[in-house]
Write a protein that holds these residues in place. Structure first.
Motif, PDB file in Angstrom:
ATOM      1  N   ASP A   1      25.633  27.247 -22.247  1.00  0.00           N
ATOM      2  CA  ASP A   1      24.412  26.665 -22.803  1.00  0.00           C
ATOM      3  C   ASP A   1      23.391  26.365 -21.719  1.00  0.00           C
ATOM      4  O   ASP A   1      22.185  26.493 -21.952  1.00  0.00           O
ATOM      5  N   ILE A   2      23.825  25.965 -20.526  1.00  0.00           N
ATOM      6  CA  ILE A   2      22.857  25.651 -19.473  1.00  0.00           C
ATOM      7  C   ILE A   2      22.113  26.913 -19.038  1.00  0.00           C
ATOM      8  O   ILE A   2      20.936  26.859 -18.657  1.00  0.00           O
ATOM      9  N   LEU A   3      22.759  28.075 -19.129  1.00  0.00           N
ATOM     10  CA  LEU A   3      22.068  29.323 -18.793  1.00  0.00           C
ATOM     11  C   LEU A   3      20.954  29.604 -19.799  1.00  0.00           C
ATOM     12  O   LEU A   3      19.856  30.025 -19.433  1.00  0.00           O
ATOM     13  N   SER A   4      21.249  29.380 -21.089  1.00  0.00           N
ATOM     14  CA  SER A   4      20.227  29.580 -22.127  1.00  0.00           C
ATOM     15  C   SER A   4      19.072  28.608 -21.934  1.00  0.00           C
ATOM     16  O   SER A   4      17.901  28.967 -22.096  1.00  0.00           O
ATOM     17  N   ARG A   5      19.399  27.363 -21.565  1.00  0.00           N
ATOM     18  CA  ARG A   5      18.344  26.371 -21.355  1.00  0.00           C
ATOM     19  C   ARG A   5      17.485  26.742 -20.151  1.00  0.00           C
ATOM     20  O   ARG A   5      16.265  26.562 -20.162  1.00  0.00           O
ATOM     21  N   LEU A   6      18.120  27.261 -19.099  1.00  0.00           N
ATOM     22  CA  LEU A   6      17.345  27.672 -17.926  1.00  0.00           C
ATOM     23  C   LEU A   6      16.381  28.804 -18.273  1.00  0.00           C
ATOM     24  O   LEU A   6      15.242  28.832 -17.793  1.00  0.00           O
ATOM     25  N   GLU A   7      16.823  29.747 -19.121  1.00  0.00           N
ATOM     26  CA  GLU A   7      15.922  30.818 -19.578  1.00  0.00           C
ATOM     27  C   GLU A   7      14.693  30.226 -20.253  1.00  0.00           C
ATOM     28  O   GLU A   7      13.553  30.607 -19.976  1.00  0.00           O
ATOM     29  N   THR A   8      14.934  29.278 -21.163  1.00  0.00           N
ATOM     30  CA  THR A   8      13.829  28.640 -21.889  1.00  0.00           C
ATOM     31  C   THR A   8      12.903  27.894 -20.943  1.00  0.00           C
ATOM     32  O   THR A   8      11.671  27.972 -21.055  1.00  0.00           O
ATOM     33  N   MET A   9      13.482  27.185 -19.959  1.00  0.00           N
ATOM     34  CA  MET A   9      12.665  26.412 -19.022  1.00  0.00           C
ATOM     35  C   MET A   9      11.833  27.322 -18.121  1.00  0.00           C
ATOM     36  O   MET A   9      10.703  26.988 -17.775  1.00  0.00           O
TER      37      MET A   9
END
Length: 451
Positions: free
Chosen positions: A340-348
């Motif tokens: 999930d942190i990878l997906s959040r980093l993409e969004t950020m």
């Protein structure tokens, strides 16, 4: 009616004589005579006037002066009070003048980790992972606002109708978030997350059961070897405490730049530059964001960049720093799992305003981050590092992850505590050989799988 008379009138309303005990701290709610409360108000006014005669005193000197002046006051005015009554009056007035009013005993109790003021008469605290309602309270909303002003003014922050939200810190590093009307419908709301005056060390986390010794030694080697490490987890999972502990592994001869919204990290190394973001002024100008500080830090010749939390467009600059020779960077972010942190980093990264292809963003992430340490707060309130996960790289359009250590729940104890154990997946990290060539030993015993 004075502040103190109103406070005590509210405290005793409908409650009679009782006290609520919370292990090492007892909050008393007692009916007293009118003389008692009048003396309390008189002492407050007396000390305010007397302390003006002694400007420029530090906190310790001021505390001693309050004690001295208080005793002198009681010699004249408090003849019929017991020693305990005098001490209770003096302590309450001291908290009002020098600390944070009614919540001071909660903040000073080392067993309490968080204090939550929902409204002036509704205060909760967290103790041993459980939330408990306190019987202490403020007089009214104005009383809460006075305490808020006392917290935010020394660090150059403000809270008013034009700026109704603020992140701040106490002198001991505790994190403060406040929100006031018109956004908070029940009145000013205050959340204080306490941090230990003495920073935790890795042996403390092992003692608390956050991780085991093998995991601790493994992370020690990874930090010293300048791997880029990201700590993920939910709110209150202990990310900042873990970041502080991992940062303590950085060798003393390296130059460290820390970047935070509200300075919380407490590092013991000698060569540290601590940076803190700044909100806009009353005209909406002068804001300095985490992203601005990350960019600026690249010109400060850092050996290590430690970002308290990545939550926006600064993710792009952080990843670019990791990919351009600034190895050994550490940061945290909110997420429910390592994936999930990878997906959040993409969004950020997309929040930075650049229309980048998703594959390009993922390649940046895969090349930048070496290790993800995921921490969770379990249902019983305990905090555990549930995953230590290696980022292997890209396969097609997908970032490949590989778990090295996991926390496996095995059941519940008779007192409701979650039981479990830390296990190795039996897989040696891809970077093992590189670290051993650099002189760091990674024994095979760290990666023995339990069948």
């Amino acid at each position: 009616m004075s502040l103190f008379e109103r406070f005590k009138e509210e405290s005793v309303k409908g409650q009679g004589n009782k006290s609520i005990a919370t292990d090492t701290l007892e909050f008393s709610v007692l009916k007293r005579s009118q003389e008692f409360w009048k003396l309390e108000a008189d002492l407050h006014d007396f000390l305010l006037e007397e302390l003006k005669k002694y400007p420029g005193q530090n906190r310790e000197q001021e505390t001693l002066k309050i004690e001295e002046l208080g005793q002198a006051f009681f010699e004249q005015e408090g003849g019929r009070l017991t020693f305990e009554e005098k001490q209770e009056i003096l302590n309450y007035v001291k908290d009002e003048l020098m600390a944070y009013g009614p919540i001071t005993p909660l903040l000073e109790n080392p067993t309490i980790s968080e204090v939550m003021v929902n409204s002036y008469d509704e205060i909760y605290y967290e103790k041993n992972g459980r939330i408990i309602r306190s019987n202490v309270h403020f007089v009214d909303n104005h009383h809460v606002m006075r305490v808020l002003e006392r917290i935010v003014s020394p660090i150059g922050r403000r809270i008013d109708e034009s700026s109704p939200m603020v992140d701040a810190r106490l002198p001991n590093g505790s994190r403060v978030n406040a929100i006031i009307p018109p956004l908070a419908l029940k009145g000013p709301s205050l959340t204080i997350r306490k941090f230990s005056d003495i920073p935790f060390k890795i042996k403390d986390l092992v003692h608390f059961g956050t991780l085991n010794k093998d995991m601790a030694e493994f992370l020690n080697v990874c930090v010293k070897s300048k791997l880029n490490i990201f700590i993920s987890g939910g709110t209150g999972s202990g990310k900042t405490s873990t970041l502080n502990v991992l940062s303590s592994f950085i060798p003393n001869n390296e130059r460290i730049v820390t970047i935070e919204d509200a300075a919380e990290l407490k590092l013991n190394q000698e060569h540290i530059v601590a940076l803190e973001s700044r909100p806009p002024n009353i005209e909406g100008k002068g804001q300095i964001t985490i992203r601005d500080l990350v960019r600026n830090s690249l010109r400060m010749r850092p050996d290590r960049i430690v970002v308290g939390e990545v939550r926006g467009a600064e993710a792009l600059d952080m990843l670019q720093a990791m990919n351009t020779g600034h190895d050994g960077s550490l940061s945290t972010g909110h997420a429910n799992s390592p994936r999930d942190i990878l997906s959040r980093l993409e969004t950020m990264v997309l929040m930075a305003g650049f229309d980048l292809p998703v594959k390009a963003i993922r390649e940046q992430i895969a090349n930048a981050i070496d290790l993800i340490v995921h921490q969770s707060r379990l249902k019983d309130g305990s905090r555990k590092i549930t995953h230590i996960t290696e980022v292997l790289g890209m396969e097609g359009d997908t970032i490949i992850l590989q778990d090295i250590y996991l926390y496996k729940e095995t059941g519940l104890s008779h007192d409701g505590k979650i039981e479990g154990k830390f296990i190795s997946t039996g897989i040696r990290p891809k970077f093992t050989e590189q670290l051993e060539l650099n002189g760091y030993s990674m024994p095979a015993s760290w990666f023995v799988r339990e069948w």
